[in-house]
Design an enzyme around this catalytic site. Structure first.
Site, PDB file in Angstrom:
ATOM      1  N   SER A 293       0.864  -1.185   0.000  1.00  0.00           N
ATOM      2  CA  SER A 293       0.000   0.000   0.000  1.00  0.00           C
ATOM      3  C   SER A 293       0.893   1.225   0.000  1.00  0.00           C
ATOM      4  O   SER A 293       1.610   1.491   0.967  1.00  0.00           O
ATOM      5  CB  SER A 293      -0.901  -0.011   1.245  1.00  0.00           C
ATOM      6  N   VAL A 294       0.869   1.966  -1.080  1.00  0.00           N
ATOM      7  CA  VAL A 294       1.680   3.177  -1.219  1.00  0.00           C
ATOM      8  C   VAL A 294       0.751   4.381  -1.050  1.00  0.00           C
ATOM      9  O   VAL A 294      -0.049   4.697  -1.930  1.00  0.00           O
ATOM     10  CB  VAL A 294       2.397   3.227  -2.580  1.00  0.00           C
ATOM     11  N   ASP A 295       0.854   5.017   0.096  1.00  0.00           N
ATOM     12  CA  ASP A 295       0.037   6.190   0.412  1.00  0.00           C
ATOM     13  C   ASP A 295       0.859   7.437   0.125  1.00  0.00           C
ATOM     14  O   ASP A 295       2.016   7.533   0.550  1.00  0.00           O
ATOM     15  CB  ASP A 295      -0.367   6.181   1.888  1.00  0.00           C
ATOM     16  N   TYR A 296       0.278   8.401  -0.558  1.00  0.00           N
ATOM     17  CA  TYR A 296       1.050   9.588  -0.916  1.00  0.00           C
ATOM     18  C   TYR A 296       0.206  10.851  -0.794  1.00  0.00           C
ATOM     19  O   TYR A 296      -1.029  10.819  -0.765  1.00  0.00           O
ATOM     20  CB  TYR A 296       1.605   9.458  -2.338  1.00  0.00           C
TER      21      TYR A 296
ATOM     22  N   PHE B 194       4.122   8.114   2.117  1.00  0.00           N
ATOM     23  CA  PHE B 194       4.114   8.120   3.574  1.00  0.00           C
ATOM     24  C   PHE B 194       3.886   6.709   4.101  1.00  0.00           C
ATOM     25  O   PHE B 194       3.175   5.907   3.495  1.00  0.00           O
ATOM     26  CB  PHE B 194       3.010   9.041   4.106  1.00  0.00           C
TER      27      PHE B 194
END
Length: 255
Positions: free
Chosen positions: A128-131, A142
């Protein structure tokens, strides 16, 4: 005609189903098992369940609760939240989870992704790439539920994840999460072109037309939260999902 995966993302906090806006102000929705039963009836492709409190509390996954949820599901389920080691990954998969969704350890312990991919296959390891974008339009990834910035560009980070064996990326715009403002199509295009693994678009979906735009921008699949737990302008709680006929007519038939 190409079938696109349309994935509800359910958020857990203290065992209950919640929904956030920009990763803040969790609103209680109900019992996750009841939601899973409704999604069974609606022929959902797959579900992703993220426990948003486990990382913040530095706690391990609630394996018994995960097992209870999986036992009621007729579709594949991905799980994330509190996973800090290879042992956690093994135990989550033993609960019946098909995809393990990691975030913080993907940055802090990327070798865990590599080991997990070797043992369970890359398709089981999802990051999961949260930005978020700052006031100057600069974009950063983040970890720790949006609390700590990653010191790489988003493209550099996603390429690193792919190199370590991640089989899929769930790309979530923190700024758009829960806002119904549509997906960040520019970023979907940039990231999907920078890696060869599937990119799942998440954050901002309002209706089916957004799904189509995301896939046209390069996403391999689409995910949403608010779209599947609320109804109407007043945000009445209603677990919902488009019919297969709607999805074929509005999305699948376009490819």
């Amino acid at each position: 005609m190409r079938r696109i995966r349309v994935i509800p993302i359910l958020l857990l906090a203290n065992g209950g189903l919640v929904k956030t806006v920009r990763f803040k102000k969790p609103n209680y929705i109900g019992d996750p098992i009841n939601a899973v039963k409704i999604f069974n009836e609606k022929e959902v492709d797959e579900l992703v369940i993220l426990d948003i409190e486990k990382t913040r509390q530095n706690a391990t996954p609630d394996f018994e609760h995960i097992r209870d949820i999986v036992s009621e599901a007729f579709m594949p389920i991905g799980y994330g939240g509190g996973i800090r080691s290879m042992d956690d990954i093994k135990r989550v998969i033993d609960c019946g989870i098909e995809k393990v969704v990691v975030n913080t350890i993907a940055w802090e312990k990327p070798h865990v992704i590599e080991e997990g991919a070797k043992i369970f296959g890359a398709q089981s390891m999802v990051v999961s790439v949260d930005y978020s974008r700052n006031m100057f339009g600069q974009t950063s990834a983040f970890i720790k539920s949006g609390g700590l910035k990653v010191k790489l560009t988003l493209e550099e980070y996603t390429k690193r994840l792919e190199a370590y064996g991640a089989g899929e990326i769930v790309l979530t715009s923190i700024d758009r999460e829960g806002t119904y403002t549509g997906y960040d199509l520019e970023m979907i295009t940039r990231i999907s072109h920078s890696v060869s693994i599937p990119v799942v678009a998440n954050g901002g979906a309002r209706d089916i037309s957004d799904f189509l735009l995301a896939v046209q921008s390069g996403a391999s699949a689409v995910a949403a939260g608010s779209r599947f737990v609320y109804s109407g302008k007043e945000h009445g709680i209603l677990i919902n999902y488009p019919s297969q006929a709607e999805l074929y007519r509005e999305v699948f038939s376009k490819f």
